[in-house]
Structure formats: structure tokens, C-alpha cells
Motif scaffolding. Structure first.
Motif, PDB file in Angstrom:
ATOM      1  N   ALA A 455       0.836  -1.206   0.000  1.00  0.00           N
ATOM      2  CA  ALA A 455       0.000   0.000   0.000  1.00  0.00           C
ATOM      3  C   ALA A 455       0.870   1.254   0.000  1.00  0.00           C
ATOM      4  CB  ALA A 455      -0.938  -0.009   1.204  1.00  0.00           C
ATOM      5  N   ASN A 456       0.229   2.415  -0.149  1.00  0.00           N
ATOM      6  CA  ASN A 456       0.962   3.695  -0.165  1.00  0.00           C
ATOM      7  C   ASN A 456       1.747   3.916   1.113  1.00  0.00           C
ATOM      8  OD1 ASN A 456      -1.870   4.128  -1.670  1.00  0.00           O
ATOM      9  ND2 ASN A 456      -0.264   5.254  -2.750  1.00  0.00           N
ATOM     10  N   GLY A 457       1.179   3.486   2.240  1.00  0.00           N
ATOM     11  CA  GLY A 457       1.879   3.639   3.513  1.00  0.00           C
ATOM     12  C   GLY A 457       2.657   2.410   3.916  1.00  0.00           C
ATOM     13  N   GLY A 458       2.836   1.479   2.982  1.00  0.00           N
ATOM     14  CA  GLY A 458       3.533   0.236   3.286  1.00  0.00           C
ATOM     15  C   GLY A 458       4.974   0.431   3.718  1.00  0.00           C
ATOM     16  N   ILE A 459       5.610   1.481   3.202  1.00  0.00           N
ATOM     17  CA  ILE A 459       7.004   1.739   3.559  1.00  0.00           C
ATOM     18  C   ILE A 459       7.137   2.039   5.046  1.00  0.00           C
ATOM     19  CG2 ILE A 459       6.773   4.172   2.917  1.00  0.00           C
ATOM     20  CD1 ILE A 459       9.957   2.001   2.732  1.00  0.00           C
ATOM     21  N   TYR A 460       6.127   2.669   5.638  1.00  0.00           N
ATOM     22  CA  TYR A 460       6.165   2.963   7.074  1.00  0.00           C
ATOM     23  C   TYR A 460       6.036   1.670   7.884  1.00  0.00           C
ATOM     24  CZ  TYR A 460       5.371   7.759   5.502  1.00  0.00           C
ATOM     25  OH  TYR A 460       5.490   8.970   4.890  1.00  0.00           O
ATOM     26  N   LEU A 461       5.150   0.785   7.440  1.00  0.00           N
ATOM     27  CA  LEU A 461       5.003  -0.504   8.113  1.00  0.00           C
ATOM     28  C   LEU A 461       6.283  -1.330   7.966  1.00  0.00           C
ATOM     29  CD1 LEU A 461       3.295  -2.581   9.617  1.00  0.00           C
ATOM     30  CD2 LEU A 461       2.355  -3.317   7.403  1.00  0.00           C
ATOM     31  N   LEU A 462       6.892  -1.283   6.784  1.00  0.00           N
ATOM     32  CA  LEU A 462       8.136  -2.017   6.566  1.00  0.00           C
ATOM     33  C   LEU A 462       9.233  -1.502   7.486  1.00  0.00           C
ATOM     34  CD1 LEU A 462       9.492  -3.242   3.192  1.00  0.00           C
ATOM     35  CD2 LEU A 462      11.054  -2.115   4.763  1.00  0.00           C
ATOM     36  N   GLU A 463       9.281  -0.189   7.672  1.00  0.00           N
ATOM     37  CA  GLU A 463      10.281   0.391   8.566  1.00  0.00           C
ATOM     38  C   GLU A 463      10.065  -0.084  10.007  1.00  0.00           C
ATOM     39  OE1 GLU A 463      13.718   2.855   8.710  1.00  0.00           O
ATOM     40  OE2 GLU A 463      12.438   2.450   6.980  1.00  0.00           O
ATOM     41  N   VAL A 464       8.801  -0.163  10.418  1.00  0.00           N
ATOM     42  CA  VAL A 464       8.484  -0.658  11.760  1.00  0.00           C
ATOM     43  C   VAL A 464       8.911  -2.115  11.904  1.00  0.00           C
ATOM     44  CG1 VAL A 464       6.586  -1.279  13.309  1.00  0.00           C
ATOM     45  CG2 VAL A 464       6.597   0.953  12.199  1.00  0.00           C
ATOM     46  N   PRO A 548       3.951   7.860  14.979  1.00  0.00           N
ATOM     47  CA  PRO A 548       3.034   8.061  16.114  1.00  0.00           C
ATOM     48  C   PRO A 548       3.226   6.975  17.168  1.00  0.00           C
ATOM     49  CG  PRO A 548       1.863   7.112  14.251  1.00  0.00           C
ATOM     50  CD  PRO A 548       3.242   7.460  13.756  1.00  0.00           C
ATOM     51  N   ILE A 549       2.679   7.205  18.339  1.00  0.00           N
ATOM     52  CA  ILE A 549       2.811   6.249  19.440  1.00  0.00           C
ATOM     53  C   ILE A 549       2.240   4.889  19.052  1.00  0.00           C
ATOM     54  CG2 ILE A 549       2.066   5.726  21.792  1.00  0.00           C
ATOM     55  CD1 ILE A 549       2.126   8.711  22.385  1.00  0.00           C
ATOM     56  N   TRP A 550       1.064   4.889  18.389  1.00  0.00           N
ATOM     57  CA  TRP A 550       0.458   3.609  18.013  1.00  0.00           C
ATOM     58  C   TRP A 550       1.310   2.869  16.981  1.00  0.00           C
ATOM     59  CZ3 TRP A 550      -0.661   2.999  12.907  1.00  0.00           C
ATOM     60  CH2 TRP A 550      -0.874   4.148  12.134  1.00  0.00           C
ATOM     61  N   GLY A 551       2.067   3.605  16.149  1.00  0.00           N
ATOM     62  CA  GLY A 551       2.961   2.962  15.190  1.00  0.00           C
ATOM     63  C   GLY A 551       4.082   2.232  15.889  1.00  0.00           C
ATOM     64  N   ASN A 552       4.652   2.886  16.915  1.00  0.00           N
ATOM     65  CA  ASN A 552       5.684   2.219  17.711  1.00  0.00           C
ATOM     66  C   ASN A 552       5.102   1.057  18.508  1.00  0.00           C
ATOM     67  OD1 ASN A 552       8.454   3.868  17.714  1.00  0.00           O
ATOM     68  ND2 ASN A 552       6.787   5.350  17.557  1.00  0.00           N
ATOM     69  N   ALA A 553       3.832   1.203  18.932  1.00  0.00           N
ATOM     70  CA  ALA A 553       3.185   0.128  19.686  1.00  0.00           C
ATOM     71  C   ALA A 553       3.058  -1.132  18.840  1.00  0.00           C
ATOM     72  CB  ALA A 553       1.807   0.586  20.167  1.00  0.00           C
ATOM     73  N   GLY A 555       5.129  -2.011  16.595  1.00  0.00           N
ATOM     74  CA  GLY A 555       6.474  -2.569  16.609  1.00  0.00           C
ATOM     75  C   GLY A 555       6.775  -3.313  17.899  1.00  0.00           C
ATOM     76  N   TRP A 556       6.357  -2.763  19.016  1.00  0.00           N
ATOM     77  CA  TRP A 556       6.571  -3.422  20.307  1.00  0.00           C
ATOM     78  C   TRP A 556       5.875  -4.786  20.336  1.00  0.00           C
ATOM     79  CZ3 TRP A 556       8.950  -2.075  25.079  1.00  0.00           C
ATOM     80  CH2 TRP A 556       9.692  -0.884  25.042  1.00  0.00           C
ATOM     81  N   VAL A 557       4.666  -4.848  19.799  1.00  0.00           N
ATOM     82  CA  VAL A 557       3.943  -6.126  19.750  1.00  0.00           C
ATOM     83  C   VAL A 557       4.717  -7.132  18.902  1.00  0.00           C
ATOM     84  CG1 VAL A 557       1.851  -7.275  18.936  1.00  0.00           C
ATOM     85  CG2 VAL A 557       1.684  -5.091  20.145  1.00  0.00           C
ATOM     86  N   MET A 558       5.208  -6.680  17.739  1.00  0.00           N
ATOM     87  CA  MET A 558       5.976  -7.565  16.863  1.00  0.00           C
ATOM     88  C   MET A 558       7.247  -8.069  17.545  1.00  0.00           C
ATOM     89  SD  MET A 558       5.787  -5.731  13.136  1.00  0.00           S
ATOM     90  CE  MET A 558       4.232  -5.543  12.253  1.00  0.00           C
ATOM     91  N   ALA A 559       7.830  -7.226  18.384  1.00  0.00           N
ATOM     92  CA  ALA A 559       9.058  -7.621  19.074  1.00  0.00           C
ATOM     93  C   ALA A 559       8.776  -8.589  20.210  1.00  0.00           C
ATOM     94  CB  ALA A 559       9.779  -6.383  19.603  1.00  0.00           C
ATOM     95  N   PHE A 560       7.713  -8.345  20.959  1.00  0.00           N
ATOM     96  CA  PHE A 560       7.486  -9.134  22.163  1.00  0.00           C
ATOM     97  C   PHE A 560       6.678 -10.406  21.942  1.00  0.00           C
ATOM     98  CE2 PHE A 560       8.862  -5.212  24.210  1.00  0.00           C
ATOM     99  CZ  PHE A 560       9.725  -5.733  25.170  1.00  0.00           C
ATOM    100  N   VAL A 561       6.070 -10.561  20.775  1.00  0.00           N
ATOM    101  CA  VAL A 561       5.397 -11.839  20.484  1.00  0.00           C
ATOM    102  C   VAL A 561       6.415 -12.976  20.436  1.00  0.00           C
ATOM    103  CG1 VAL A 561       4.210 -13.141  18.677  1.00  0.00           C
ATOM    104  CG2 VAL A 561       3.311 -10.941  19.404  1.00  0.00           C
TER     105      VAL A 561
END
Length: 635
Positions: A455-464, A548-553, A555-561
């Protein structure tokens, strides 16, 4: 499983706790067709996009030379020791990650699960990067490469094209003016380029990446819709992975003969071209000369440590998986040295190629090196395309280069997906006979999970995902690996296992060095980096954009799973296994290796008696001397 292995599994080990029997009709796991296959597969896995894509952008983000110095230090303090542990454990047990840890110390079974989860997360976004290479490759079938210019509809008035600029300048000097050729911000800059503010200039390759290929939105919040060209590129990348893995490890072993060697040819050619460009010296100076103040920033050391795990493909299960298909007596000591040193040198060399190009781009844009492009995952897709566009017969070199990037990425992807597949086959042995179905199902699920990245914002998700999914989990997994081998299984047993496979008998100095590194230095370094990175946590950024905070959140979920799998499985093992025992007996029971741990060693022992029983170290009942126990007091 062969009859020999079945007998070996049934042989009692004095330290064993349990035996898991498999049906007699379960197919074999398979082996590499030759030692060279394994070496090239590991080298191809270690030497991948992490070297020519991830390493340069982290280096750019962290001040150039300071990151290079930190990376080299981390290679020897963390990378090589953990790499040795993984190859040794994988080859000795012939198990994938999950089964390996459930047999060496059942209470740490969750470490194997964490590896599989991390491999799954990384493979989702890693294949999107491979999809990018396919996008560029297909778009390179033109007589003129489009990322050189600023006259496209997707370009802005801030775009600067060196090709357009010199073309317009030539026309102006010859008093021949063509409005259509020169209609962009470049022509306006001909007479007074130094008056244009530095922040106004954006290179043509950067606008091509962000505005054309990615269709990048202005923020994570504005996620947009799926871009069909990117979706097709991602689908094509997964189809290649499926076709390469359908027939098992022997097929991918043959594929890497080409994929692991061809990239070096292209990199050497690009390096020769890069150092001949004006301004390349400034880029290489930024890359090689460290800013020692930067070394006091924990982020530099954290990124360097994570890059070592990423680059060496350790803590994700890939190397354990590949080593598990080795012949038992393969000399893995040589493999560790060849692959480890080769991987490090490739990263360093790739950095030279990229920063020679960045020095040239900085001169053209009249910016300092650290302001040439927005730091991020797309750096290599800005510097490299700009470089190949300046080669004679640029279209040919563009095709070769992006084909090379595709090859670099795909063999690393093989290891990640093979880790997932091996997990399925080890947990459900009967599925080995249905490998094509399993491969297609796994790839299909990972493809669907990767669709948001198109998606258009996929690069942000990829960075996370790149920051968190391949960050803290790798460090925690690596720390657990060191702890399990050094303090649960025991360094004495580990060294004996290594000697049994390779006949390697290091001298006192080298043995002491290994013990000190694995038992103290490596775990302390990882622990300190983890602690300080959590204490000094900062919100993720991409250029000037702050997530944003929810964007980092997310990432935190992806790390702690994946991290949470380790304590959850440990608690489950303590609560569900051997409930008739006291707590401490249960704990002691679950920290001992099972019968299965030594099954592969016993089945491959050359020393057998008349009745087929095993002699020497392979048969604890006949062992006269137990393996030595190494502690810090012995050093």
C-alpha cells in the motif's frame, strides 16, 4: 528415519530424560548433496540484502565510520561465537530450531518457537524488498532508465537530475534552447544553482523510488490502498521461492551455486565505477573515518549488534536449519571462519560501493553527505540506481545489477522459509511426504500477510517491521542461546560434541578464549545493549517524520510476540510436564537433554561393537571419563 537412527534413539543416555518415537514410515529429512552446497548456501544466506541494502543505510543513519567500527567489534564479540554455537548444535542434533531446543533443554523449547516466529515476521517484509528488486528489474527494460530524469508526472519542482541539468546546460551554452527538455527545476538552476536552498533539492532516483514505485503517502496514518504493480512484484517473488523449495534442500543447494557467486562480480564492477566519480573520496571518507563522539550513542551499538545477527542470519533459525542437513562429520570450524569473515568483508565492501556513489551525489546536489537522501530502508535503491545509470550501456548494467540484488535476497529468503518448513516437518513428521502442499500453504499465508506492505503507507510498516521484528527478538534469542549452551547444557559437553564431529582439539589459549567469550563477554555485551536500548528508547523516525505512538506500539507487539514465547513455553513445560515431581526435581529434569539430542551422534558413530552397540563417548555406559566441566574458575 533409518533403522540405525531408530536403534540409536532407543539407546539409553545416562543424562537423558525422555524418548520420542516416530513412525517407521516417516520420510528422511534429507541431506546436502555435498559439503560445498552447504558452504555456498550459508554464504549466500549470510551474504544477502542485509549486506548491500541494510548495512549501508544503518551506516548512513549512524554516522558512517563510527558504525563500521562498532559493527566490526560486534562481529567478533557476538557474531562469530553465536554463529559457531548454531552450526554446532544444528549439525550435531540434525534438528530444526524448535526440536533442537526441546531436546537439548526442554524448558527452553520456546527459544526455538521464538526463532520460527521471528523468521516468519522477517520473511514477510524481506520478500517485499525482493519484490522491489523485481520492480526495478522489469522497469530497466528501457533504452533510457527513467530514474535519471525529472520530467515525469510524478516528479516535483524540487527534483534535481544531473543528466537533465547537463543536457540543459549544454543547450544553453550552444544557444539552442528546448523548452520541453529543460522544463523542470533543473533548468531554473542553471544560472544560479548555488542560490537554491539545500533542503529544496531531491535527487531524481529518490523521487522515482518514493513517488513512482512506492507511491509513498505523507504519513503512517494515511495508509492508502494497495498498489497493484507492487502486489504483482511481491507475488512473483513468492512464486520464485516456492519453485526453488518444492523439491527440498537439495534443490536450493544447487541454486546457490550461482546466487552466491554472481553478486561479487557486479559489486566489483560498481566499485571500480564508483571510485572514478568526482566526489567519491568525500563519501568514502565519511564511511571509513569514525566520529568517535558517535560511539557514546547506544543506538549505534544496538544497530551494529542487530545488524550482525541480521547479516549472519543467526538467531532466526536459518543457520541451524541449514546445519541440520549436514553430514555429521562435516568440518564446520572451517565453515564458520569462511562464512563469518566473508560476510563481514562483503558488508564492508558494499558500504564502500554505496558511499562512493553518495559522495558523488552530494557534490551534484551541493549537500553534505548526511543530507543527500532521507535515511531509511530505501537508501540502496537510491544510490545504486544512480550509479548504474552512469555506466556505459546503462540498461544492460541496470538489468545485471537488479538481477544481482534479486539473487542476493532470494537465497537469504530460502533460509527463512526453510526454517518455517523444517519447524512444520519436525513437529508433524508425516507432512514431509506432502512437502509441495506445505510449501504452497506457508508461502500463500506469508504472501497474504505481506499485502499491506504494497500500500501507499507500506514503507512505514516495513520500517516498523525492520526495526522491531529484526531487533530486540534477535538479541534476546542470541542471549538465550549463549545461556543454554554455557550454563545449562555445559561448555564441557559442547566442546566434546564439537570434537566428536570435527576432531578439532584447540590449544589451551584458543580454548580459554572461546570459553571467556561465550560464557562472559558475549552475553554481557548483549545484555548491556538490551538494557540500555530499553532505557534510552526513542520513537522511530523516517527522515524528518516521527512515527506516532500507536505505530511504535505495533512494533513493540511484533518484538514481544516472539520474545514472550520463551517464558510462556517454559511455564507451560513446568506446569504440564512431570507433575508428580517436586518443583526443583521437575526443573532439573527439564534442563537436561533428552535421548533425542544424541540420537544423530549415535547413529553416525564410526565406533561400534560386534552387536552394533556404540562405544566410547557415544555410549555413556561405556564411557570411562565424563566430559570435562568448564567453569570460569578454570580460566
Amino acid at each position: 528415519m533409518t533403522a540405525g537412527k531408530e536403534k540409536a534413539v532407543m539407546a539409553m543416555d545416562s543424562e537423558s530424560t525422555a524418548t520420542e518415537e516416530f513412525p517407521a514410515d516417516v520420510p528422511e529429512r534429507g541431506h546436502w548433496t555435498g559439503r560445498f552446497d552447504f558452504l555456498l548456501a550459508c554464504l549466500g544466506t549470510a551474504v544477502g540484502l542485509g549486506n548491500v541494502w541494510r548495512f549501508p543505510y544503518l551506516c548512513y543513519k549512524n554516522g558512517g565510520g563510527a558504525f563500521v567500527l562498532a559493527y566490526v567489534v560486534m562481529v567478533f564479540l557476538i557474531g562469530m561465537p553465536v554463529f559457531l554455537l548454531e552450526l554446532t548444535m544444528g549439525q550435531y542434533s540434525a534438528f530444526g530450531p524448535s526440536k533442537l531446543f526441546s531436546s537439548i533443554a526442554p524448558i527452553f523449547k520456546g527459544v526455538g518457537y521464538a526463532m520460527v516466529i521471528s523468521a516468519s515476521l522477517v520473511s514477510i517484509y524481506y520478500n517485499m524488498i525482493i519484490g522491489w528488486t523485481l520492480f526495478y528489474f522489469v522497469d530497466s527494460f528501457r533504452s533510457d532508465l527513467q530514474w535519471q530524469y525529472c520530467h515525469h508526472e510524478f516528479n516535483t519542482d524540487r527534483c534535481f537530475s544531473d543528466v537533465d541539468y547537463h543536457a540543459c546546460k549544454s543547450l544553453n551554452e550552444s544557444n539552442v534552447f528546448n523548452f520541453r527538455t529543460c522544463y523542470n527545476s533543473t533548468y531554473a538552476a542553471i544560472h544560479n544553482i548555488t542560490d537554491i536552498s539545500e533542503f529544496m533539492r531531491v535527487s531524481a532516483p529518490e523521487e522515482y523510488l518514493n513517488n513512482y514505485m512506492l507511491g509513498k503517502s505523507d504519513s503512517f496514518e494515511n495508509f492508502g490502498t494497495i498498489r497493484w504493480p507492487l502486489m504483482v512484484s511481491l507475488l512473483a517473488a513468492w512464486i520464485v521461492v516456492v519453485l526453488s523449495l518444492l523439491k527440498g534442500i537439495k534443490t536450493s543447494g544447487r541454486v546457490v551455486y550461482f546466487t552466491a557467486t554472481f553478486p561479487y562480480v557486479i559489486l566489483i564492477i560498481l566499485f571500480i565505477r564508483g571510485v572514478t566519480l568526482e566526489g567519491s573520496y568525500d563519501g568514502m571518507y565519511f564511511y571509513l573515518v569514525p566520529d568517535f563522539v558517535k560511539l557514546f550513542d547506544i543506538q549505534v551499538w544496538q544497530d551494529a549488534a542487530i545488524q550482525v545477527f541480521y547479516s549472519f542470519s543467526i538467531a532466526g533459525g536459518g543457520m541451524i536449519t541449514y546445519a541440520s542437513y549436514n553430514k555429521f562429520h562435516n568440518n564446520l570450524i572451517k565453515d564458520v571462519l569462511i562464512i563469518g569473515i566473508g560476510d563481514m568483508l562483503t558488508s564492508l565492501f558494499s558500504g564502500l560501493v554505496v558511499f562512493s556513489m553518495l559522495g558523488f551525489m552530494a557534490l551534484q546536489l551541493q549537500k553534505s553527505i548526511h543530507e543527500v537522501v532521507s535515511s531509511g530502508t530505501g537508501l540502496a535503491f537510491i544510490a545504486y540506481p544512480d550509479a548504474v545509470a552512469r555506466m556505459p550501456v546503462a540498461t544492460l548494467w541496470a538489468l545485471l545489477f537488479f538481477f544481482m540484488l534479486f539473487l542476493l535476497g532470494i537465497d537469504s529468503q530460502f533460509a527463512a522459509v526453510e526454517t518455517i518448513l523444517t519447524f512444520v516437518f519436525d513437529q508433524f513428521p508425516k507432512t514431509r511426504s506432502k512437502k509441495p502442499v506445505v510449501v504452497c500453504v506457508v508461502a500463500g499465508l506469508l504472501f497474504l500477510l505481506g499485502l499491506p506492505l504494497t500500500a501507499n503507507g507500506g514503507i512505514y510498516l516495513l520500517e516498523v517491521m525492520d526495526t522491531y521484528a529484526a531487533g530486540w527478538p534477535y538479541l534476546v534469542i542470541g542471549l538465550c542461546e549463549l545461556f543454554v549452551v554455557a550454563y545449562v547444557y555445559g561448555m564441557g559437553k559442547f566442546m566434546e560434541d564439537l570434537k566428536q564431529m570435527t576432531s578439532w582439539n584447540p590449544g589451551p589459549w584458543l580454548r580459554s578464549h572461546l570459553l571467556v567469550t561465550i560464557m562472559t563477554i558475549s552475553p554481557i555485551v548483549i545484555g548491556v545493549i538490551l538494557l540500555l536500548s530499553w532505557i534510552n528508547f526513542k520513537a522511530l523516525t523516517l527522515g524528518d517524520y516521527v512515527f506516532p505512538i500507536w505505530g511504535n506500539a505495533i512494533g513493540w507487539v511484533m518484538a514481544f510476540v516472539p520474545i514472550s514465547a520463551i517464558p510462556i513455553v517454559a511455564i507451560w513445560q513446568m506446569c504440564r510436564k512431570h507433575r508428580d515431581m517436586s518443583f526443583f526435581k521437575r526443573l532439573r529434569h527439564l534442563t537436561k537433554s533428552t535421548d533425542e539430542w544424541r540420537a544423530n551422534a549415535k547413529a553416525n558413530s564410526p565406533a561400534r561393537g560386534r552387536n552394533g552397540t556404540l562405544n566410547g563417548y557415544d555410549n555413556p555406559a561405556l564411557t570411562t571419563e565424563p566430559p570435562p566441566v568448564y567453569t570460569l574458575s578454570h580460566l
